[in-house]
Design a protein around this motif. Structure first.
Motif, PDB file in Angstrom:
ATOM      1  N   THR A 131      23.835  32.069  45.524  1.00 16.03           N
ATOM      2  CA  THR A 131      23.962  33.522  45.615  1.00 16.03           C
ATOM      3  C   THR A 131      25.121  33.988  44.751  1.00 16.03           C
ATOM      4  O   THR A 131      26.076  33.246  44.523  1.00 16.03           O
ATOM      5  CB  THR A 131      24.138  33.991  47.081  1.00 16.03           C
ATOM      6  N   GLU A 132      25.003  35.186  44.209  1.00 18.99           N
ATOM      7  CA  GLU A 132      26.058  35.803  43.411  1.00 18.99           C
ATOM      8  C   GLU A 132      26.516  37.059  44.112  1.00 18.99           C
ATOM      9  O   GLU A 132      25.705  37.858  44.552  1.00 18.99           O
ATOM     10  CB  GLU A 132      25.539  36.200  42.028  1.00 18.99           C
ATOM     11  N   GLY A 133      27.813  37.232  44.193  1.00 17.61           N
ATOM     12  CA  GLY A 133      28.370  38.429  44.812  1.00 17.61           C
ATOM     13  C   GLY A 133      29.773  38.671  44.299  1.00 17.61           C
ATOM     14  O   GLY A 133      30.086  38.372  43.143  1.00 17.61           O
ATOM     15  N   ASP A 134      30.616  39.166  45.165  1.00 16.52           N
ATOM     16  CA  ASP A 134      31.968  39.553  44.788  1.00 16.52           C
ATOM     17  C   ASP A 134      32.831  38.398  44.291  1.00 16.52           C
ATOM     18  O   ASP A 134      33.804  38.610  43.578  1.00 16.52           O
ATOM     19  CB  ASP A 134      32.672  40.212  45.975  1.00 16.52           C
ATOM     20  N   TYR A 135      32.499  37.179  44.662  1.00 23.06           N
ATOM     21  CA  TYR A 135      33.355  36.037  44.337  1.00 23.06           C
ATOM     22  C   TYR A 135      32.810  35.174  43.203  1.00 23.06           C
ATOM     23  O   TYR A 135      33.463  34.215  42.790  1.00 23.06           O
ATOM     24  CB  TYR A 135      33.568  35.177  45.599  1.00 23.06           C
ATOM     25  N   TYR A 136      31.655  35.505  42.674  1.00 23.70           N
ATOM     26  CA  TYR A 136      31.023  34.689  41.644  1.00 23.70           C
ATOM     27  C   TYR A 136      31.935  34.478  40.431  1.00 23.70           C
ATOM     28  O   TYR A 136      31.967  33.402  39.841  1.00 23.70           O
ATOM     29  CB  TYR A 136      29.700  35.316  41.207  1.00 23.70           C
ATOM     30  N   GLN A 137      32.681  35.499  40.083  1.00 22.65           N
ATOM     31  CA  GLN A 137      33.568  35.423  38.914  1.00 22.65           C
ATOM     32  C   GLN A 137      34.612  34.318  39.028  1.00 22.65           C
ATOM     33  O   GLN A 137      35.171  33.881  38.028  1.00 22.65           O
ATOM     34  CB  GLN A 137      34.269  36.755  38.705  1.00 22.65           C
ATOM     35  N   HIS A 138      34.871  33.840  40.237  1.00 26.51           N
ATOM     36  CA  HIS A 138      35.887  32.817  40.452  1.00 26.51           C
ATOM     37  C   HIS A 138      35.339  31.395  40.399  1.00 26.51           C
ATOM     38  O   HIS A 138      36.112  30.446  40.281  1.00 26.51           O
ATOM     39  CB  HIS A 138      36.571  33.024  41.806  1.00 26.51           C
ATOM     40  N   TYR A 139      34.015  31.237  40.501  1.00 23.63           N
ATOM     41  CA  TYR A 139      33.440  29.892  40.511  1.00 23.63           C
ATOM     42  C   TYR A 139      33.823  29.135  39.246  1.00 23.63           C
ATOM     43  O   TYR A 139      33.790  29.676  38.141  1.00 23.63           O
ATOM     44  CB  TYR A 139      31.911  29.941  40.612  1.00 23.63           C
ATOM     45  N   HIS A 140      34.182  27.875  39.432  1.00 19.64           N
ATOM     46  CA  HIS A 140      34.497  26.962  38.328  1.00 19.64           C
ATOM     47  C   HIS A 140      35.642  27.465  37.454  1.00 19.64           C
ATOM     48  O   HIS A 140      35.636  27.262  36.242  1.00 19.64           O
ATOM     49  CB  HIS A 140      33.245  26.658  37.496  1.00 19.64           C
ATOM     50  N   MET A 155      27.057  26.963  45.520  1.00 21.43           N
ATOM     51  CA  MET A 155      27.710  28.245  45.282  1.00 21.43           C
ATOM     52  C   MET A 155      27.155  29.323  46.223  1.00 21.43           C
ATOM     53  O   MET A 155      26.693  30.376  45.790  1.00 21.43           O
ATOM     54  CB  MET A 155      27.572  28.638  43.809  1.00 21.43           C
ATOM     55  N   VAL A 156      27.196  29.042  47.508  1.00 26.19           N
ATOM     56  CA  VAL A 156      26.680  29.991  48.497  1.00 26.19           C
ATOM     57  C   VAL A 156      27.785  30.644  49.330  1.00 26.19           C
ATOM     58  O   VAL A 156      27.489  31.393  50.247  1.00 26.19           O
ATOM     59  CB  VAL A 156      25.634  29.331  49.425  1.00 26.19           C
ATOM     60  N   ALA A 157      29.033  30.383  49.000  1.00 25.77           N
ATOM     61  CA  ALA A 157      30.140  31.005  49.736  1.00 25.77           C
ATOM     62  C   ALA A 157      30.498  32.324  49.066  1.00 25.77           C
ATOM     63  O   ALA A 157      31.613  32.553  48.610  1.00 25.77           O
ATOM     64  CB  ALA A 157      31.349  30.067  49.779  1.00 25.77           C
TER      65      ALA A 157
END
Length: 125
Positions: free
Chosen positions: A90-99, A27-29
């Motif tokens: 890393t957590e950022g603007d796109y973390y909410q979309h993971y999984h 989850m680094v993207a």
């Protein structure tokens, strides 16, 4: 559920004792400005090499935050077998979309991935 990692550790293509260090980029993207890290005790010297490689900020914006070693990704299975294991996330603007169903290429950024990959290449070389 880490089934593949546990299976591999029980049926490795190469003996696990020949693995110098396992580096898990998970989850680094994303666009976060810190790099969550986990490390087995025997991988801490490798983590120090990564910190030293980024000491001049060449791979900024990474503020490396060491967290407790946990079962949140594939590195866990290797760590239980004694393989020095590092985890980067890393957590950022796109973390909410993971999984989620929105976990698509459009909801990622490669900026941090490229920085992290470059840092790994520098340390490995």
């Amino acid at each position: 559920n880490l089934l593949g990692a546990f299976y591999y550790c029980e049926n490795p293509a190469l003996p696990l004792e020949k693995t110098r260090v396992l580096i898990n980029m998970d989850m680094v993207a994303d666009s976060g400005d810190h790099l969550a890290t986990e490390a087995t005790e025997n991988a801490l010297p490798y983590l120090e090499q990564f910190k030293a490689a980024n000491a001049d900020g060449q791979f900024a914006p990474f503020d490396m935050v060491l967290q407790d070693f946990s079962d949140n990704s594939d590195h866990y299975a290797f760590g239980l077998k004694g393989v020095p294991s590092l985890y980067f996330s890393t957590e950022g603007d796109y973390y909410q979309h993971y999984h989620t169903p929105r976990d698509t290429h459009q909801n990622t950024t490669l900026e941090n991935f490229e920085r992290l990959f470059s840092m790994i290449v520098k340390v490995v070389r």
